[in-house]
Design a protein around this motif. Structure first.
Motif, PDB file in Angstrom:
ATOM      1  N   ALA A  51       0.836  -1.191   0.000  1.00 55.52           N
ATOM      2  CA  ALA A  51       0.000   0.000   0.000  1.00 55.52           C
ATOM      3  C   ALA A  51       0.873   1.244   0.000  1.00 55.52           C
ATOM      4  CB  ALA A  51      -0.916   0.004   1.214  1.00 55.52           C
ATOM      5  N   ALA A  52       0.547   2.198  -0.862  1.00 56.01           N
ATOM      6  CA  ALA A  52       1.287   3.456  -0.935  1.00 56.01           C
ATOM      7  C   ALA A  52       0.885   4.340   0.234  1.00 56.01           C
ATOM      8  CB  ALA A  52       0.990   4.154  -2.259  1.00 56.01           C
ATOM      9  N   PRO A  53       1.823   5.106   0.777  1.00 58.55           N
ATOM     10  CA  PRO A  53       1.466   6.010   1.870  1.00 58.55           C
ATOM     11  C   PRO A  53       0.520   7.097   1.363  1.00 58.55           C
ATOM     12  CG  PRO A  53       3.740   6.360   1.176  1.00 58.55           C
ATOM     13  CD  PRO A  53       3.212   5.176   0.420  1.00 58.55           C
ATOM     14  N   ALA A  54      -0.392   7.499   2.211  1.00 58.55           N
ATOM     15  CA  ALA A  54      -1.348   8.538   1.849  1.00 58.55           C
ATOM     16  C   ALA A  54      -0.811   9.898   2.260  1.00 58.55           C
ATOM     17  CB  ALA A  54      -2.688   8.282   2.535  1.00 58.55           C
ATOM     18  N   GLY A  55      -0.957  10.889   1.391  1.00 59.71           N
ATOM     19  CA  GLY A  55      -0.589  12.267   1.718  1.00 59.71           C
ATOM     20  C   GLY A  55       0.905  12.524   1.661  1.00 59.71           C
ATOM     21  N   PRO A  56       1.281  13.769   1.926  1.00 59.03           N
ATOM     22  CA  PRO A  56       2.706  14.147   1.894  1.00 59.03           C
ATOM     23  C   PRO A  56       3.509  13.386   2.949  1.00 59.03           C
ATOM     24  CG  PRO A  56       1.282  16.077   2.016  1.00 59.03           C
ATOM     25  CD  PRO A  56       0.417  14.886   2.224  1.00 59.03           C
ATOM     26  N   GLN A  57       4.731  13.082   2.619  1.00 65.02           N
ATOM     27  CA  GLN A  57       5.644  12.401   3.526  1.00 65.02           C
ATOM     28  C   GLN A  57       6.811  13.331   3.833  1.00 65.02           C
ATOM     29  OE1 GLN A  57       4.904   9.136   4.648  1.00 65.02           O
ATOM     30  NE2 GLN A  57       3.001   9.816   3.674  1.00 65.02           N
ATOM     31  N   THR A  58       7.204  13.433   5.087  1.00 66.75           N
ATOM     32  CA  THR A  58       8.355  14.243   5.471  1.00 66.75           C
ATOM     33  C   THR A  58       9.616  13.491   5.087  1.00 66.75           C
ATOM     34  OG1 THR A  58       7.152  15.224   7.304  1.00 66.75           O
ATOM     35  CG2 THR A  58       9.571  15.340   7.401  1.00 66.75           C
ATOM     36  N   VAL A  59      10.482  14.155   4.314  1.00 65.38           N
ATOM     37  CA  VAL A  59      11.743  13.556   3.896  1.00 65.38           C
ATOM     38  C   VAL A  59      12.816  13.845   4.931  1.00 65.38           C
ATOM     39  CG1 VAL A  59      13.516  13.533   2.105  1.00 65.38           C
ATOM     40  CG2 VAL A  59      11.115  13.744   1.471  1.00 65.38           C
ATOM     41  N   GLY A  60      12.834  15.037   5.476  1.00 66.45           N
ATOM     42  CA  GLY A  60      13.825  15.404   6.473  1.00 66.45           C
ATOM     43  C   GLY A  60      13.309  16.528   7.333  1.00 66.45           C
TER      44      GLY A  60
END
Length: 177
Positions: A51-60
């Motif tokens: 399953a793909a993560p939903a919404g923006p993901q924090t990279v750093g």
């Protein structure tokens, strides 16, 4: 708008660019699109267990250890791109006609700048900010591939980078192992 308001607006805009950079998919923001494959069509359900993560993901996330202040004398072009470096690979010494922010997404890199030749080693999630005209090199010093998210605010109508001779007397050795 006062000086503080302009600086706040610039910082807010910069943060938005970084947030969007973490959401980029292959084929966006200058990344080549992947070759056609038997991948499911957009909107199709993902395979079980992937399953793909939903919404923006924090990279750093972190603290930049120097005061940030950048402005441009005229409108600037911005670019957000990802870049992969193999172990031991370096981008080469260069300067830019503007400010560049490099966030390390995976792996380990060292950043060297003219005038401060001791390499700064970045771990995933950390960032290096290089000002206009500062000679620098980014090198993968780890044993795994390094993935960078590079955001540039550069003067319009001029080359994005200019190669320059090494500004430091010694280059660090390539990784072993």
């Amino acid at each position: 708008m006062g000086r503080t308001g302009r600086v706040g607006s610039a910082v807010t805009g910069f943060a938005c660019v970084l947030a969007f950079a973490g959401c980029a998919q292959p084929g966006q923001l200058g990344q080549p699109a992947p070759a056609p494959s038997a991948a499911p069509a957009p909107g199709a359900p993902a395979a079980a267990g992937s399953a793909a993560p939903a919404g923006p993901q924090t990279v750093g996330q972190g603290v930049v250890d120097i005061p940030l202040r950048f402005r441009t004398p005229a409108p600037a072009d911005y670019t957000v791109r990802t870049l992969d470096l193999a172990p031991g690979e370096a981008l080469g010494w260069e300067t830019h006609p503007g400010t560049e922010l490099t966030l390390l997404d995976a792996g380990q890199v060292a950043v060297q700048e003219a005038g401060a030749c001791a390499p700064r080693v970045l771990a995933p999630g950390q960032v290096a900010v290089v000002g206009e005209g500062v000679a620098h090199v980014v090198r993968n010093t780890g044993t795994e591939p390094a993935r960078l998210v590079v955001t540039s605010f550069l003067a319009q109508g001029v080359p994005a980078a200019t190669p320059v001779p090494s500004a430091c007397p010694e280059e660090p050795p390539a990784p072993t192992g």
